[in-house]
Design an enzyme around this catalytic site. Structure first.
Site, PDB file in Angstrom:
ATOM      1  N   GLU A 267      27.249  34.516  49.400  1.00  0.00           N
ATOM      2  CA  GLU A 267      26.400  35.593  50.188  1.00  0.00           C
ATOM      3  C   GLU A 267      26.730  36.845  49.897  1.00  0.00           C
ATOM      4  O   GLU A 267      28.016  37.215  49.145  1.00  0.00           O
ATOM      5  CB  GLU A 267      26.496  35.330  51.714  1.00  0.00           C
ATOM      6  CG  GLU A 267      26.411  33.823  52.183  1.00  0.00           C
ATOM      7  CD  GLU A 267      26.584  33.475  53.480  1.00  0.00           C
ATOM      8  OE1 GLU A 267      27.019  34.136  54.336  1.00  0.00           O
ATOM      9  OE2 GLU A 267      25.887  32.340  54.132  1.00  0.00           O
TER      10      GLU A 267
ATOM     11  N   GLY B 221      31.875  35.759  48.133  1.00  0.00           N
ATOM     12  CA  GLY B 221      31.854  34.128  47.636  1.00  0.00           C
ATOM     13  C   GLY B 221      32.853  33.324  47.963  1.00  0.00           C
ATOM     14  O   GLY B 221      32.798  32.159  48.057  1.00  0.00           O
ATOM     15  N   SER B 222      34.148  34.292  47.858  1.00  0.00           N
ATOM     16  CA  SER B 222      35.375  33.358  47.826  1.00  0.00           C
ATOM     17  C   SER B 222      35.580  32.597  49.121  1.00  0.00           C
ATOM     18  O   SER B 222      36.180  31.592  49.192  1.00  0.00           O
ATOM     19  CB  SER B 222      36.716  34.373  47.474  1.00  0.00           C
ATOM     20  OG  SER B 222      36.389  35.100  46.278  1.00  0.00           O
TER      21      SER B 222
ATOM     22  N   GLY C 217      33.734  20.371  39.002  1.00  0.00           N
ATOM     23  CA  GLY C 217      33.201  21.501  38.225  1.00  0.00           C
ATOM     24  C   GLY C 217      34.270  22.339  37.482  1.00  0.00           C
ATOM     25  O   GLY C 217      34.195  22.682  36.344  1.00  0.00           O
TER      26      GLY C 217
ATOM     27  N   GLU D  29      32.401  29.745  40.381  1.00  0.00           N
ATOM     28  CA  GLU D  29      33.311  28.406  40.949  1.00  0.00           C
ATOM     29  C   GLU D  29      34.669  28.614  41.293  1.00  0.00           C
ATOM     30  O   GLU D  29      35.597  27.830  41.102  1.00  0.00           O
ATOM     31  CB  GLU D  29      33.075  27.099  40.099  1.00  0.00           C
ATOM     32  CG  GLU D  29      31.585  26.760  39.882  1.00  0.00           C
ATOM     33  CD  GLU D  29      31.501  25.505  39.200  1.00  0.00           C
ATOM     34  OE1 GLU D  29      32.132  24.375  39.602  1.00  0.00           O
ATOM     35  OE2 GLU D  29      30.410  25.129  38.517  1.00  0.00           O
ATOM     36  N   GLY D  30      34.705  29.779  42.174  1.00  0.00           N
ATOM     37  CA  GLY D  30      36.229  30.178  42.386  1.00  0.00           C
ATOM     38  C   GLY D  30      36.887  31.030  41.603  1.00  0.00           C
ATOM     39  O   GLY D  30      37.242  30.598  40.283  1.00  0.00           O
TER      40      GLY D  30
HETATM   41  C1  LIG Z   1      27.249  34.341  36.616  1.00  0.00           C
HETATM   42  C2  LIG Z   1      27.754  34.041  37.789  1.00  0.00           C
HETATM   43  C3  LIG Z   1      26.854  32.553  38.378  1.00  0.00           C
HETATM   44  C4  LIG Z   1      27.039  32.146  39.569  1.00  0.00           C
HETATM   45  N1  LIG Z   1      26.329  31.340  40.202  1.00  0.00           N
HETATM   46  C5  LIG Z   1      26.426  30.862  41.385  1.00  0.00           C
HETATM   47  C6  LIG Z   1      25.549  29.825  42.138  1.00  0.00           C
HETATM   48  O1  LIG Z   1      24.778  29.202  41.320  1.00  0.00           O
HETATM   49  N2  LIG Z   1      25.802  29.562  43.044  1.00  0.00           N
HETATM   50  C7  LIG Z   1      26.589  30.168  44.073  1.00  0.00           C
HETATM   51  O2  LIG Z   1      26.720  29.839  45.214  1.00  0.00           O
HETATM   52  N3  LIG Z   1      27.164  31.061  43.711  1.00  0.00           N
HETATM   53  C8  LIG Z   1      27.107  31.526  42.219  1.00  0.00           C
HETATM   54  N4  LIG Z   1      28.139  32.535  41.900  1.00  0.00           N
HETATM   55  C9  LIG Z   1      28.790  33.276  42.664  1.00  0.00           C
HETATM   56  C10 LIG Z   1      30.278  32.975  42.751  1.00  0.00           C
HETATM   57  O3  LIG Z   1      30.597  31.677  43.198  1.00  0.00           O
HETATM   58  C11 LIG Z   1      31.099  34.135  43.319  1.00  0.00           C
HETATM   59  O4  LIG Z   1      30.786  35.528  42.635  1.00  0.00           O
HETATM   60  C12 LIG Z   1      32.413  33.921  43.666  1.00  0.00           C
HETATM   61  O5  LIG Z   1      32.798  32.977  44.458  1.00  0.00           O
HETATM   62  C13 LIG Z   1      33.399  35.030  44.032  1.00  0.00           C
HETATM   63  O6  LIG Z   1      32.591  35.866  44.900  1.00  0.00           O
HETATM   64  P1  LIG Z   1      32.424  37.471  44.928  1.00  0.00           P
HETATM   65  O7  LIG Z   1      31.782  37.673  43.678  1.00  0.00           O
HETATM   66  O8  LIG Z   1      31.425  37.525  46.286  1.00  0.00           O
HETATM   67  O9  LIG Z   1      33.780  38.029  45.185  1.00  0.00           O
HETATM   68  P2  LIG Z   1      34.695  38.051  46.530  1.00  0.00           P
HETATM   69  O10 LIG Z   1      34.846  37.040  47.296  1.00  0.00           O
HETATM   70  O11 LIG Z   1      34.245  39.287  47.402  1.00  0.00           O
HETATM   71  O12 LIG Z   1      36.065  38.582  46.027  1.00  0.00           O
HETATM   72  C14 LIG Z   1      36.173  40.009  45.349  1.00  0.00           C
HETATM   73  C15 LIG Z   1      37.556  39.839  44.513  1.00  0.00           C
HETATM   74  O13 LIG Z   1      38.728  39.504  45.815  1.00  0.00           O
HETATM   75  C16 LIG Z   1      39.391  38.645  45.157  1.00  0.00           C
HETATM   76  N5  LIG Z   1      39.791  37.657  46.457  1.00  0.00           N
HETATM   77  C17 LIG Z   1      38.995  37.368  47.487  1.00  0.00           C
HETATM   78  N6  LIG Z   1      39.748  36.750  48.362  1.00  0.00           N
HETATM   79  C18 LIG Z   1      40.786  36.837  48.089  1.00  0.00           C
HETATM   80  C19 LIG Z   1      42.209  36.125  48.354  1.00  0.00           C
HETATM   81  N7  LIG Z   1      41.957  35.456  49.494  1.00  0.00           N
HETATM   82  N8  LIG Z   1      43.450  36.130  47.871  1.00  0.00           N
HETATM   83  C20 LIG Z   1      43.225  37.132  46.496  1.00  0.00           C
HETATM   84  N9  LIG Z   1      42.065  37.524  46.102  1.00  0.00           N
HETATM   85  C21 LIG Z   1      41.044  37.309  46.687  1.00  0.00           C
HETATM   86  C22 LIG Z   1      38.373  37.554  44.443  1.00  0.00           C
HETATM   87  O14 LIG Z   1      39.391  37.065  43.452  1.00  0.00           O
HETATM   88  C23 LIG Z   1      37.820  38.685  43.742  1.00  0.00           C
HETATM   89  O15 LIG Z   1      38.429  39.266  42.329  1.00  0.00           O
HETATM   90  C24 LIG Z   1      27.953  32.942  40.638  1.00  0.00           C
HETATM   91  C25 LIG Z   1      28.577  34.313  39.991  1.00  0.00           C
HETATM   92  C26 LIG Z   1      28.525  34.504  38.897  1.00  0.00           C
HETATM   93  C27 LIG Z   1      29.168  35.921  38.442  1.00  0.00           C
END
Ligand SMILES: Cc1cc2nc3c(=O)[nH]c(=O)nc-3n(C[C@H](O)[C@H](O)[C@H](O)COP(=O)(O)OP(=O)(O)OC[C@H]3O[C@@H](n4cnc5c(N)ncnc54)[C@H](O)[C@@H]3O)c2cc1C
Length: 399
Positions: A143, A147-148, A264, A380-381
């Site tokens: 969302e 995503g994390s 995955g 995927e994380g």
């Molecule tokens: C090319 C691509 C394809 C994708 N395909 C899909 C898909 O098909 N379906 C889908 O649902 N999603 C998809 N995603 C989304 C992807 O799963 C998310 O981008 C990912 O989970 C990270 O979420 P975010 O980008 O919102 O970063 P955030 O969760 O906002 O995190 C931002 C930064 O903070 C760090 N961080 C967050 N929480 C913590 C913590 N507790 N401790 C330490 N560090 C932390 C993260 O590692 C990251 O560096 C895709 C993303 C990309 C780039």
């Protein structure tokens, strides 16, 4: 541990190698130059369909073995998790964006297989058994708020008669703008945490499934990453994966999503290694052509990079082997996912430096691979999240 693969998987690997060279890398390059995903009606997809791509792992109950055998084998679907890592590595060597752009149920398939009722599997996967045209499935967890933190998704699901009403926003969902259906995760009550999660199959054209936007990406441009809204989106009760009984088991919906990810991660690690192998091959060719092969320091850096990639691949294979033995693999899957993308990124940085301006002008494959590889640390994380998972496990905290 035995990492040998079945003869049919070896055959798939060779098919993938041929198609990678002849079709996939040129198509990925074309999309990258255009700066846009390959359109749905690109003839490339029809040719790939004829080669057996785009099919589901699922088989209709009672299908005779001969009927299954009559269909061409999908070159990207292995018969074991370990072989899947090798196919993922080979596919990404040629073009990782294209590997995802290919038609098929995609990331939406694992939750349907693990959570869906027999009726739901038949409804949503039958069209992918022997598709007559390229079709796709989607998976939407992420969302805009992040995503994390998967456990805290905000998309809401409210029961209204024989429909669930979904409201929320999803982002970066692969192929969802062109998908027949999207597996959407939502919560019935954020206060319930993971136990509130439910998975819904939202079919294309459902009223309230709106405002698709293709995100701009620095790499992996061959496939569309889509954001969209669910605005009073009415989904039939029959489309909730597993039915309500499934979720009475503890944290069923969340577990379903996590199963998707655990399966995955070794394959994503394999993809990173594939990109790393591609950049090092390009760098070696450049060094040979430009009298740099005799430079001891460059050779040493290249060997170090190759060694890290090989170690990461072995760890991914071990994680997959454990899955094949039906043994827990969470730590190994996370470790391989944490290790491989940085190793591939280091290889790509090295290749960029060796080639200097020849790569920096943005007209060489190396530069595209340098942009492509970053996403592997995110999808995927992220790497950080893998480290969080492993560290919690080390001190005995639940994940
Ligand atoms: C090319 C691509 C394809 C994708 N395909 C899909 C898909 O098909 N379906 C889908 O649902 N999603 C998809 N995603 C989304 C992807 O799963 C998310 O981008 C990912 O989970 C990270 O979420 P975010 O980008 O919102 O970063 P955030 O969760 O906002 O995190 C931002 C930064 O903070 C760090 N961080 C967050 N929480 C913590 C913590 N507790 N401790 C330490 N560090 C932390 C993260 O590692 C990251 O560096 C895709 C993303 C990309 C780039």
């Amino acid at each position: 541990m035995d990492f040998s693969i079945a003869a049919e998987d070896q055959q798939r690997l060779e098919t993938l190698r041929r198609l990678g060279r002849e079709e996939m890398r040129p198509a990925g390059w074309r999309a990258d130059r255009a700066g846009a995903p390959l359109p749905v009606d690109d003839p490339f997809f029809v040719r790939m369909l004829a080669e057996g791509f785009g099919r589901t792992h699922w088989r209709p109950p009672g299908e005779a073995a001969s009927e299954g055998a009559a269909q061409p084998a999908a070159p990207n679907q292995a018969s074991s998790a370990a072989a899947q890592v090798l196919l993922a590595e080979e596919g990404a060597y040629w073009d990782r964006g294209i590997s995802v752009a290919l038609p098929g149920p995609g990331l939406g398939e694992p939750p349907i297989l693990s959570m869906g009722t027999p009726e739901q599997k038949a409804r949503f996967l039958l069209p992918f058994v022997n598709p007559q045209r390229p079709i796709w499935g989607g998976f939407a967890m992420t969302e805009p708020s992040g995503g994390s933190d998967v456990a805290n998704i905000r998309t809401r699901a409210r029961l209204d008669g024989d429909h669930w009403v979904l409201n929320g926003a999803k982002s970066f969902s692969g192929n969802s703008g062109r998908a027949e259906w999207i597996v959407v995760f939502a919560t019935i009550d954020p206060a319930l945490g993971r136990a509130g999660h439910r998975a819904f199959v939202v079919e294309r054209g459902t009223p309230g499934l709106v405002d698709f936007r293709i995100e701009k990406k620095m790499g992996l441009r061959a496939y569309e990453s889509t954001s969209f809204f669910l605005s009073d989106c009415r989904v039939p009760v029959a489309n909730m994966l597993g039915g309500e009984a499934y979720y009475m088991q503890r944290s069923g919906g969340f577990k379903g999503a996590m199963n998707t990810f655990n399966a995955g991660r070794p394959a994503i690690a394999g993809m990173a290694v594939g990109i790393g192998r591609a950049v090092l091959d390009e760098a070696a060719a450049f060094m040979q052509a430009n009298g740099l092969a005799s430079d001891l320091r460059l050779r040493d850096r290249m060997e170090r990079s190759r060694r890290k990639l090989k170690a990461a691949l072995l760890l991914a294979l071990r994680a997959a082997w454990l899955a094949d033995q039906s043994k827990p693999n969470m730590v190994e899957a996370s470790a391989s996912k944490a290790l491989a993308p940085p190793a591939a990124f280091e290889a790509a940085s090295f290749a960029m430096e060796v080639m200097g301006p020849a790569a920096g002008r943005g007209e060489h494959l190396i530069e595209k691979l340098f942009r492509d590889v970053k996403a592997l640390d995110i999808v995927e994380g992220t790497g950080q999240i893998q480290r969080v998972v492993m560290a919690r496990h080390l001190v005995g905290l639940p994940n």
